[in-house]
Design a protein around this motif. Structure first.
Motif, PDB file in Angstrom:
ATOM      1  N   ASP A 267     -23.694 -13.425 -21.948  1.00 16.78           N
ATOM      2  CA  ASP A 267     -24.634 -14.390 -22.654  1.00 16.78           C
ATOM      3  C   ASP A 267     -24.666 -14.076 -24.027  1.00 16.78           C
ATOM      4  O   ASP A 267     -25.760 -14.410 -24.756  1.00 16.78           O
ATOM      5  N   THR A 268     -23.729 -13.324 -24.656  1.00 16.46           N
ATOM      6  CA  THR A 268     -23.450 -12.826 -25.950  1.00 16.46           C
ATOM      7  C   THR A 268     -22.067 -13.546 -26.490  1.00 16.46           C
ATOM      8  O   THR A 268     -21.366 -13.691 -25.706  1.00 16.46           O
ATOM      9  N   PRO A 269     -22.153 -13.999 -27.862  1.00 13.09           N
ATOM     10  CA  PRO A 269     -21.131 -14.505 -28.425  1.00 13.09           C
ATOM     11  C   PRO A 269     -19.900 -13.694 -28.286  1.00 13.09           C
ATOM     12  O   PRO A 269     -19.928 -12.420 -28.396  1.00 13.09           O
ATOM     13  N   SER A 270     -18.637 -14.283 -28.036  1.00  9.17           N
ATOM     14  CA  SER A 270     -17.284 -13.773 -28.039  1.00  9.17           C
ATOM     15  C   SER A 270     -16.221 -14.711 -27.892  1.00  9.17           C
ATOM     16  O   SER A 270     -16.493 -15.993 -27.677  1.00  9.17           O
ATOM     17  N   TRP A 271     -15.043 -14.154 -28.237  1.00  7.19           N
ATOM     18  CA  TRP A 271     -13.780 -14.985 -27.927  1.00  7.19           C
ATOM     19  C   TRP A 271     -12.667 -14.239 -27.202  1.00  7.19           C
ATOM     20  O   TRP A 271     -12.861 -13.214 -26.964  1.00  7.19           O
ATOM     21  N   ARG A 272     -11.864 -14.953 -26.452  1.00 10.04           N
ATOM     22  CA  ARG A 272     -10.742 -14.496 -25.601  1.00 10.04           C
ATOM     23  C   ARG A 272      -9.530 -15.344 -25.814  1.00 10.04           C
ATOM     24  O   ARG A 272      -9.722 -16.676 -25.971  1.00 10.04           O
ATOM     25  N   GLU A 273      -8.534 -14.481 -25.616  1.00  8.54           N
ATOM     26  CA  GLU A 273      -7.313 -15.408 -25.292  1.00  8.54           C
ATOM     27  C   GLU A 273      -7.037 -15.726 -24.084  1.00  8.54           C
ATOM     28  O   GLU A 273      -7.033 -15.094 -23.210  1.00  8.54           O
ATOM     29  N   GLU A 274      -6.389 -17.005 -23.911  1.00  9.01           N
ATOM     30  CA  GLU A 274      -5.834 -17.548 -22.596  1.00  9.01           C
ATOM     31  C   GLU A 274      -4.809 -18.582 -22.612  1.00  9.01           C
ATOM     32  O   GLU A 274      -4.585 -18.907 -23.953  1.00  9.01           O
ATOM     33  N   ASP A 275      -4.291 -19.016 -21.513  1.00 10.23           N
ATOM     34  CA  ASP A 275      -3.270 -19.758 -21.685  1.00 10.23           C
ATOM     35  C   ASP A 275      -3.855 -21.348 -21.559  1.00 10.23           C
ATOM     36  O   ASP A 275      -3.946 -22.182 -20.611  1.00 10.23           O
ATOM     37  N   VAL A 276      -4.355 -21.700 -22.956  1.00 10.43           N
ATOM     38  CA  VAL A 276      -4.741 -22.982 -23.008  1.00 10.43           C
ATOM     39  C   VAL A 276      -4.061 -23.666 -24.010  1.00 10.43           C
ATOM     40  O   VAL A 276      -3.289 -23.142 -24.791  1.00 10.43           O
ATOM     41  N   PRO A 277      -3.873 -25.285 -24.168  1.00  8.16           N
ATOM     42  CA  PRO A 277      -3.236 -26.020 -25.144  1.00  8.16           C
ATOM     43  C   PRO A 277      -3.875 -25.994 -26.494  1.00  8.16           C
ATOM     44  O   PRO A 277      -3.321 -26.221 -27.571  1.00  8.16           O
ATOM     45  N   GLY A 278      -5.317 -25.628 -26.419  1.00  6.29           N
ATOM     46  CA  GLY A 278      -5.958 -25.489 -27.652  1.00  6.29           C
ATOM     47  C   GLY A 278      -7.116 -24.834 -27.741  1.00  6.29           C
ATOM     48  O   GLY A 278      -7.656 -24.341 -26.547  1.00  6.29           O
ATOM     49  N   PRO A 279      -8.146 -24.670 -28.748  1.00  4.39           N
ATOM     50  CA  PRO A 279      -9.201 -23.834 -28.428  1.00  4.39           C
ATOM     51  C   PRO A 279     -10.209 -24.655 -27.960  1.00  4.39           C
ATOM     52  O   PRO A 279     -10.269 -25.892 -27.915  1.00  4.39           O
ATOM     53  N   GLY A 280     -11.276 -24.130 -27.259  1.00  4.73           N
ATOM     54  CA  GLY A 280     -12.291 -24.594 -26.836  1.00  4.73           C
ATOM     55  C   GLY A 280     -13.558 -23.690 -27.100  1.00  4.73           C
ATOM     56  O   GLY A 280     -13.587 -22.699 -27.255  1.00  4.73           O
ATOM     57  N   LEU A 281     -14.793 -24.273 -27.191  1.00  8.45           N
ATOM     58  CA  LEU A 281     -16.116 -23.828 -27.376  1.00  8.45           C
ATOM     59  C   LEU A 281     -17.310 -24.140 -26.463  1.00  8.45           C
ATOM     60  O   LEU A 281     -17.257 -25.445 -25.915  1.00  8.45           O
TER      61      LEU A 281
ATOM     62  N   SER B 253     -30.114 -26.380 -16.742  1.00  7.81           N
ATOM     63  CA  SER B 253     -29.186 -25.321 -17.338  1.00  7.81           C
ATOM     64  C   SER B 253     -27.671 -25.332 -16.937  1.00  7.81           C
ATOM     65  O   SER B 253     -26.980 -26.017 -16.095  1.00  7.81           O
ATOM     66  N   GLY B 254     -26.881 -25.247 -18.086  1.00  7.57           N
ATOM     67  CA  GLY B 254     -25.346 -25.580 -18.173  1.00  7.57           C
ATOM     68  C   GLY B 254     -24.668 -25.285 -19.308  1.00  7.57           C
ATOM     69  O   GLY B 254     -25.183 -24.586 -20.405  1.00  7.57           O
ATOM     70  N   GLU B 255     -23.384 -26.019 -19.493  1.00  8.51           N
ATOM     71  CA  GLU B 255     -22.792 -25.739 -20.727  1.00  8.51           C
ATOM     72  C   GLU B 255     -22.440 -27.085 -21.522  1.00  8.51           C
ATOM     73  O   GLU B 255     -22.040 -28.065 -20.623  1.00  8.51           O
ATOM     74  N   ARG B 256     -22.559 -27.020 -22.624  1.00  6.56           N
ATOM     75  CA  ARG B 256     -21.671 -28.409 -23.547  1.00  6.56           C
ATOM     76  C   ARG B 256     -20.366 -27.824 -23.892  1.00  6.56           C
ATOM     77  O   ARG B 256     -20.377 -26.641 -24.640  1.00  6.56           O
ATOM     78  N   VAL B 257     -19.301 -28.461 -23.581  1.00  3.44           N
ATOM     79  CA  VAL B 257     -17.999 -27.882 -23.855  1.00  3.44           C
ATOM     80  C   VAL B 257     -17.293 -29.045 -24.957  1.00  3.44           C
ATOM     81  O   VAL B 257     -17.299 -30.147 -24.715  1.00  3.44           O
ATOM     82  N   ILE B 258     -16.415 -28.119 -25.783  1.00  4.26           N
ATOM     83  CA  ILE B 258     -15.834 -29.111 -26.618  1.00  4.26           C
ATOM     84  C   ILE B 258     -14.182 -28.421 -26.421  1.00  4.26           C
ATOM     85  O   ILE B 258     -14.305 -27.211 -26.595  1.00  4.26           O
ATOM     86  N   GLY B 259     -13.416 -29.187 -26.786  1.00  3.87           N
ATOM     87  CA  GLY B 259     -11.878 -28.904 -26.482  1.00  3.87           C
ATOM     88  C   GLY B 259     -11.014 -29.530 -27.547  1.00  3.87           C
ATOM     89  O   GLY B 259     -11.180 -30.734 -27.603  1.00  3.87           O
ATOM     90  N   LEU B 260     -10.146 -28.897 -28.092  1.00  2.00           N
ATOM     91  CA  LEU B 260      -9.055 -29.670 -28.916  1.00  2.00           C
ATOM     92  C   LEU B 260      -7.761 -29.062 -28.414  1.00  2.00           C
ATOM     93  O   LEU B 260      -7.345 -28.060 -28.005  1.00  2.00           O
ATOM     94  N   ASP B 261      -6.705 -29.844 -28.538  1.00  2.00           N
ATOM     95  CA  ASP B 261      -5.275 -29.468 -28.379  1.00  2.00           C
ATOM     96  C   ASP B 261      -4.839 -29.295 -30.054  1.00  2.00           C
ATOM     97  O   ASP B 261      -5.642 -29.404 -30.869  1.00  2.00           O
ATOM     98  N   ALA B 262      -3.747 -28.732 -29.994  1.00  2.00           N
ATOM     99  CA  ALA B 262      -3.299 -28.354 -31.503  1.00  2.00           C
ATOM    100  C   ALA B 262      -1.639 -28.361 -31.375  1.00  2.00           C
ATOM    101  O   ALA B 262      -1.071 -28.419 -30.604  1.00  2.00           O
ATOM    102  N   ARG B 263      -1.453 -29.146 -32.376  1.00  2.00           N
ATOM    103  CA  ARG B 263       0.164 -29.177 -32.749  1.00  2.00           C
ATOM    104  C   ARG B 263       0.737 -27.702 -32.737  1.00  2.00           C
ATOM    105  O   ARG B 263       0.242 -26.524 -33.149  1.00  2.00           O
ATOM    106  N   GLU B 264       1.969 -27.514 -32.172  1.00  2.00           N
ATOM    107  CA  GLU B 264       2.654 -26.252 -31.997  1.00  2.00           C
ATOM    108  C   GLU B 264       2.742 -25.433 -33.462  1.00  2.00           C
ATOM    109  O   GLU B 264       3.177 -26.031 -34.343  1.00  2.00           O
ATOM    110  N   GLY B 265       2.359 -24.272 -33.347  1.00  2.00           N
ATOM    111  CA  GLY B 265       2.169 -23.419 -34.581  1.00  2.00           C
ATOM    112  C   GLY B 265       0.867 -23.636 -35.614  1.00  2.00           C
ATOM    113  O   GLY B 265       0.756 -22.937 -36.306  1.00  2.00           O
ATOM    114  N   GLN B 266       0.126 -24.479 -35.055  1.00  2.00           N
ATOM    115  CA  GLN B 266      -1.152 -24.527 -35.736  1.00  2.00           C
ATOM    116  C   GLN B 266      -2.399 -24.388 -35.092  1.00  2.00           C
ATOM    117  O   GLN B 266      -3.278 -24.801 -35.359  1.00  2.00           O
ATOM    118  N   GLU B 267      -2.238 -23.650 -33.804  1.00  2.00           N
ATOM    119  CA  GLU B 267      -3.506 -23.305 -33.088  1.00  2.00           C
ATOM    120  C   GLU B 267      -4.293 -22.415 -33.892  1.00  2.00           C
ATOM    121  O   GLU B 267      -5.629 -22.590 -33.574  1.00  2.00           O
TER     122      GLU B 267
END
Length: 492
Positions: free
Chosen positions: A194-208, A255-269
């Protein structure tokens, strides 16, 4: 919307143009499974559908995180026949077809959520409930007959079902499902982080992921505005992204999550990741305008009042009934949207950012700051920097240590309470035995999976002399959590 009851099952219906459409909705999905039984709901669905004769009208079935649906459209008599067949099959599954349908599931390779949502949910909830979204589990061929029977008995009964129809129930409609008690959904799934953080994963773009009340209309509208801003910025202004998506995941009542996701052009992640975080911070800091809110309200009104939205609206009402939520019709939701002020929308995002999680593609370094100016921390499995000193230590083989300098740092440690591993780059991983969700047997080795998403490979191609480690793991972990690697997919 009309309400009836047939064979103990609530039936919701409303008229809509076109052929009669039906959806038999069950309040169960991937979140109701465990890592060890992951995929069992999907297997039940496949087994039931495999019993149906060849049909010449639209029909399908699906499983997501929270619901399983059997759908069809056609003439009234076709709908009656289809629903009767599905109900009969669920009451008497063809268990002799498990092997064949397991193979079909392996070929299908579906997941319960998109990659960003799946990884964010695992980040938030661990390897349980909603957090199972990013995992494929042991494999469909490792689901036992007992697990299939149990899933069918617990979830596929009249007490956990709702039927929706785009017209009055047709003559002769019967829903012969066994009786049962609806699962208790009153308690929200606890969060692991329940604290803010980021992590790397095998995804096509960032998600929040923004944690909070998923029925909060202020947060709902604010996320809609944020999605539009990101589309204008990342796609139209900079040409870095094609798709910007948003969704919600329910962890319990409200209770739950609101999620936003984007894909990214290769090299622009990296840049797309920065844009996502910067726009979220800007909205929380500067707010939204009344014009932006009005635009989103109008868009939602158009969607909700479209005659083609009747099935969606009925399914929305069915889910509310199944999960103990208060259903609000279009008029009530429209009024609630109209009451949201720009300040309420801004504050909703500002509050949610206090527990925001960010997932980024591999090799992206998210050097970002929080609203208070402090760095957004990177999530790591273990906060410790040293391995324990009271366990059995295993190292890579001598040949690997002589050939590869990185192998000289790798270690596996087994203690009386769990397993530890240090990767060649120094990263630590730890799975306590009382938090093990599964152990995969790979020949003489094991892979130990923990509830907090950490896993430790105890494999002979990584470490030498593993016999004592394997015996310690086998002695500490309950046999029902152990399975042999799937024959339907390569080890990874």
């Amino acid at each position: 919307m009309n309400h009836e009851v047939i064979d103990g099952i609530p039936v919701l219906w409303a008229p809509a143009p076109g052929p009669l459409e039906a959806a038999l909705v069950f309040g169960c999905g991937a979140r109701d499974e465990t890592f060890r039984t992951l995929g069992v709901t999907h297997l039940v669905e496949h087994l039931a559908m495999s019993t149906l004769p060849r049909l010449h009208h639209d029909h399908n079935a699906s499983v997501d995180l929270t619901v399983t649906e059997f759908t069809c459209s056609g003439r009234p008599e076709q709908v009656v026949e289809y629903l009767a067949g599905v109900c009969a099959a669920l009451g008497d599954l063809p268990l002799d077809r498990i092997d064949q349908e397991a193979g079909v599931l392996a070929a299908e390779g579906g997941r319960a959520a998109d990659p960003q949502t799946a990884e964010l949910l695992s980040h938030r909830y661990g390897v349980q409930g909603l957090g199972l979204a990013s995992y494929s589990g042991p494999g469909a061929d490792r689901i036992t007959v007992e697990a299939v029977r149990d899933a069918a008995a617990r979830h596929f009964h009249a007490g956990n079902a709702v039927l929706v129809l785009t017209g009055p129930p047709p003559e002769g409609l019967r829903l012969p499902l066994p009786a049962g008690t609806r699962p208790d959904r009153s308690t929200a799934q606890p969060v692991l982080l329940d604290t803010p953080s980021w992590r790397e994963e095998d995804v096509p773009g960032p998600g929040l992921a923004l944690h909070g009340d998923v029925n909060d209309f202020a947060l709902f509208l604010a996320v809609k505005v944020l999605v539009h801003r990101l589309r204008e910025t990342a796609r139209h202004r900079h040409g870095l992204s094609y798709d910007v998506s948003e969704g919600a995941a329910l962890a319990g009542r409200s209770s739950g999550e609101r999620v936003i996701g984007l894909d990214a052009r290769e090299g622009q992640e990296q840049r797309v990741t920065e844009l996502l975080w910067e726009e979220a911070l800007r909205l929380a800091r500067e707010g939204v305008t009344e014009e932006e809110l009005a635009e989103e309200r109008e868009g939602l009104r158009e969607i909700w009042t479209d005659p083609r939205a009747v099935v969606h609206e009925l399914s929305h009402a069915a889910a509310a009934l199944l999960f103990g939520e208060e259903y609000q019709d279009v008029a009530a939701r429209t009024a609630a949207l109209a009451a949201v002020t720009p300040e309420q929308a801004r504050q909703a995002v500002a509050d949610a950012l206090r527990t925001a999680l960010l997932v980024v593609p591999c090799d992206v370094e998210a050097a970002l700051v929080q609203p208070d100016g402090s760095p957004l921390p990177r999530h790591r499995c273990v906060a410790h920097t040293e391995l324990p000193s009271d366990g059995q230590v295993f190292r890579p083989g001598l040949a690997d240590r002589l050939r590869f300098s990185a192998a000289r740092r790798a270690r596996l440690v087994v203690t009386g309470t769990g397993v530890w591993a240090r990767e060649p780059d120094g990263a630590l991983h730890h799975v306590p035995f009382d938090e093990v969700v599964a152990v995969e047997v790979r020949g003489p080795g094991r892979v130990v999976f923990g509830r907090d998403t950490c896993f430790v490979p105890v494999l002979p191609d990584l470490f030498a002399g593993l016999g004592p480690a394997v015996r310690a793991i086998d002695a500490a972990v309950p046999a029902e959590l152990v399975y042999h690697a799937s024959a339907l997919r390569p080890a990874d």
